[in-house]
Design a protein around this motif. Sequence first.
Motif, PDB file in Angstrom:
ATOM      1  N   GLU A 214     -14.338   2.593  31.970  1.00 54.10           N
ATOM      2  CA  GLU A 214     -14.969   3.907  31.899  1.00 54.10           C
ATOM      3  C   GLU A 214     -16.323   3.847  32.597  1.00 54.10           C
ATOM      4  O   GLU A 214     -17.218   3.132  32.146  1.00 54.10           O
ATOM      5  CB  GLU A 214     -15.174   4.351  30.447  1.00 54.10           C
ATOM      6  CG  GLU A 214     -15.868   5.709  30.344  1.00 54.10           C
ATOM      7  CD  GLU A 214     -16.153   6.120  28.910  1.00 54.10           C
ATOM      8  OE1 GLU A 214     -16.730   7.211  28.716  1.00 54.10           O
ATOM      9  OE2 GLU A 214     -15.818   5.350  27.987  1.00 54.10           O
ATOM     10  N   PRO A 215     -16.500   4.566  33.691  1.00 57.32           N
ATOM     11  CA  PRO A 215     -17.810   4.569  34.365  1.00 57.32           C
ATOM     12  C   PRO A 215     -18.870   5.227  33.474  1.00 57.32           C
ATOM     13  O   PRO A 215     -18.611   6.253  32.845  1.00 57.32           O
ATOM     14  CB  PRO A 215     -17.562   5.419  35.620  1.00 57.32           C
ATOM     15  CG  PRO A 215     -16.084   5.545  35.750  1.00 57.32           C
ATOM     16  CD  PRO A 215     -15.523   5.417  34.376  1.00 57.32           C
ATOM     17  N   ARG A 216     -20.039   4.633  33.454  1.00 60.77           N
ATOM     18  CA  ARG A 216     -21.138   5.191  32.665  1.00 60.77           C
ATOM     19  C   ARG A 216     -22.317   5.600  33.550  1.00 60.77           C
ATOM     20  O   ARG A 216     -23.134   6.404  33.140  1.00 60.77           O
ATOM     21  CB  ARG A 216     -21.577   4.183  31.605  1.00 60.77           C
ATOM     22  CG  ARG A 216     -20.455   3.840  30.629  1.00 60.77           C
ATOM     23  CD  ARG A 216     -20.893   2.814  29.592  1.00 60.77           C
ATOM     24  NE  ARG A 216     -21.919   3.348  28.717  1.00 60.77           N
ATOM     25  CZ  ARG A 216     -21.678   4.175  27.698  1.00 60.77           C
ATOM     26  NH1 ARG A 216     -20.440   4.565  27.430  1.00 60.77           N
ATOM     27  NH2 ARG A 216     -22.668   4.607  26.942  1.00 60.77           N
ATOM     28  N   ASN A 217     -22.391   5.033  34.740  1.00 58.87           N
ATOM     29  CA  ASN A 217     -23.392   5.442  35.718  1.00 58.87           C
ATOM     30  C   ASN A 217     -22.721   6.421  36.676  1.00 58.87           C
ATOM     31  O   ASN A 217     -21.830   6.038  37.446  1.00 58.87           O
ATOM     32  CB  ASN A 217     -23.923   4.223  36.479  1.00 58.87           C
ATOM     33  CG  ASN A 217     -24.931   4.610  37.554  1.00 58.87           C
ATOM     34  OD1 ASN A 217     -25.296   5.776  37.699  1.00 58.87           O
ATOM     35  ND2 ASN A 217     -25.382   3.628  38.322  1.00 58.87           N
ATOM     36  N   LEU A 218     -23.123   7.676  36.626  1.00 56.76           N
ATOM     37  CA  LEU A 218     -22.473   8.720  37.422  1.00 56.76           C
ATOM     38  C   LEU A 218     -23.396   9.268  38.499  1.00 56.76           C
ATOM     39  O   LEU A 218     -23.300  10.433  38.881  1.00 56.76           O
ATOM     40  CB  LEU A 218     -21.992   9.851  36.507  1.00 56.76           C
ATOM     41  CG  LEU A 218     -21.049   9.447  35.373  1.00 56.76           C
ATOM     42  CD1 LEU A 218     -20.563  10.679  34.623  1.00 56.76           C
ATOM     43  CD2 LEU A 218     -19.881   8.617  35.879  1.00 56.76           C
ATOM     44  N   THR A 219     -24.283   8.436  38.989  1.00 56.29           N
ATOM     45  CA  THR A 219     -25.181   8.830  40.075  1.00 56.29           C
ATOM     46  C   THR A 219     -25.096   7.808  41.197  1.00 56.29           C
ATOM     47  O   THR A 219     -25.403   6.621  40.997  1.00 56.29           O
ATOM     48  CB  THR A 219     -26.636   8.940  39.569  1.00 56.29           C
ATOM     49  OG1 THR A 219     -26.703   9.963  38.560  1.00 56.29           O
ATOM     50  CG2 THR A 219     -27.580   9.317  40.705  1.00 56.29           C
ATOM     51  N   ASN A 220     -24.615   8.257  42.357  1.00 49.00           N
ATOM     52  CA  ASN A 220     -24.466   7.421  43.549  1.00 49.00           C
ATOM     53  C   ASN A 220     -23.547   6.231  43.289  1.00 49.00           C
ATOM     54  O   ASN A 220     -23.862   5.090  43.637  1.00 49.00           O
ATOM     55  CB  ASN A 220     -25.830   6.952  44.070  1.00 49.00           C
ATOM     56  CG  ASN A 220     -25.749   6.446  45.501  1.00 49.00           C
ATOM     57  OD1 ASN A 220     -24.769   6.671  46.206  1.00 49.00           O
ATOM     58  ND2 ASN A 220     -26.788   5.744  45.936  1.00 49.00           N
ATOM     59  N   THR A 221     -22.405   6.522  42.659  1.00 49.47           N
ATOM     60  CA  THR A 221     -21.406   5.491  42.389  1.00 49.47           C
ATOM     61  C   THR A 221     -20.038   6.003  42.808  1.00 49.47           C
ATOM     62  O   THR A 221     -19.868   7.182  43.158  1.00 49.47           O
ATOM     63  CB  THR A 221     -21.385   5.101  40.901  1.00 49.47           C
ATOM     64  OG1 THR A 221     -21.128   6.281  40.109  1.00 49.47           O
ATOM     65  CG2 THR A 221     -22.712   4.487  40.477  1.00 49.47           C
TER      66      THR A 221
END
Length: 258
Positions: A214-221
């Motif tokens: 589950e991605p938790r960093n949703l900025t520039n990823t």
Amino acid sequence: MAINISDRFLEANTARQFALKALIRLEPVRRKLNSVLRAALPKRARTLTAPCSVTDAFDAAAAHYQKHRWAFVENVFAADFHAALARNYPARRFFQPVAGLTKSYDRVSITDRNRDIFTPFPELLALSDYLQTSEFEARVSRVGGQGGFRSSGHLHLTRSWPGTFMIPHQDGALENDGIAAHINAIFFVAGSGGDNSGGLTLARDNELRSVIFEPRNLTNTCLIYDIREPFFHGFYPIATGKYRHAVIMNWQLKRTSP
């Protein structure tokens, strides 16, 4: 097309989404209103202030992707390009309003027919063009470990807000015997991050009980995964005060005849 969904999971996560259901019922009205707003409000063409650049971090994901059939990339865009892309993300009037519960967010695809609508967003147009070039298709092929990947031809834009949701599902391409591999890349332009923020979750089941990632960093990823693998993907309703802006492109590798 979403397949193999859990009706129980859908009911449990949307039963009390009264505001969302009201928006869905109003979709025809909202679609017409968006068209009126696009025509009435100023729409000035802008010039690109930073060149479109997908960093080497994308290519560095090859080993993980080839082993697991998915990979997560951080700092996927060069900093100056990402800043311009995030700062100039389109307002809701540029999207098609939410029309159903299973993928309950605003979305639109950039095509030859509507490209002129997006002239105020040169970063998106540049990204759409670059992801379809033979140069980037070759980069995708190296990540996938097989030559011959070709883009779908459309960049898909999404705009999510509190309450929006994606039912965990598999895609119809899983059942297409003419496709050997199908790489999907969701580029998270900007988002709140953390729990219940719309990070597209990969799981082994259609109720997100056995989570793979589950991605938790949703900025520039960016999350890359093979639609042809038996993953389910989706996310819980986005929490109050959170949002997610993401764009999606995919590439297919056709199966060759024996």
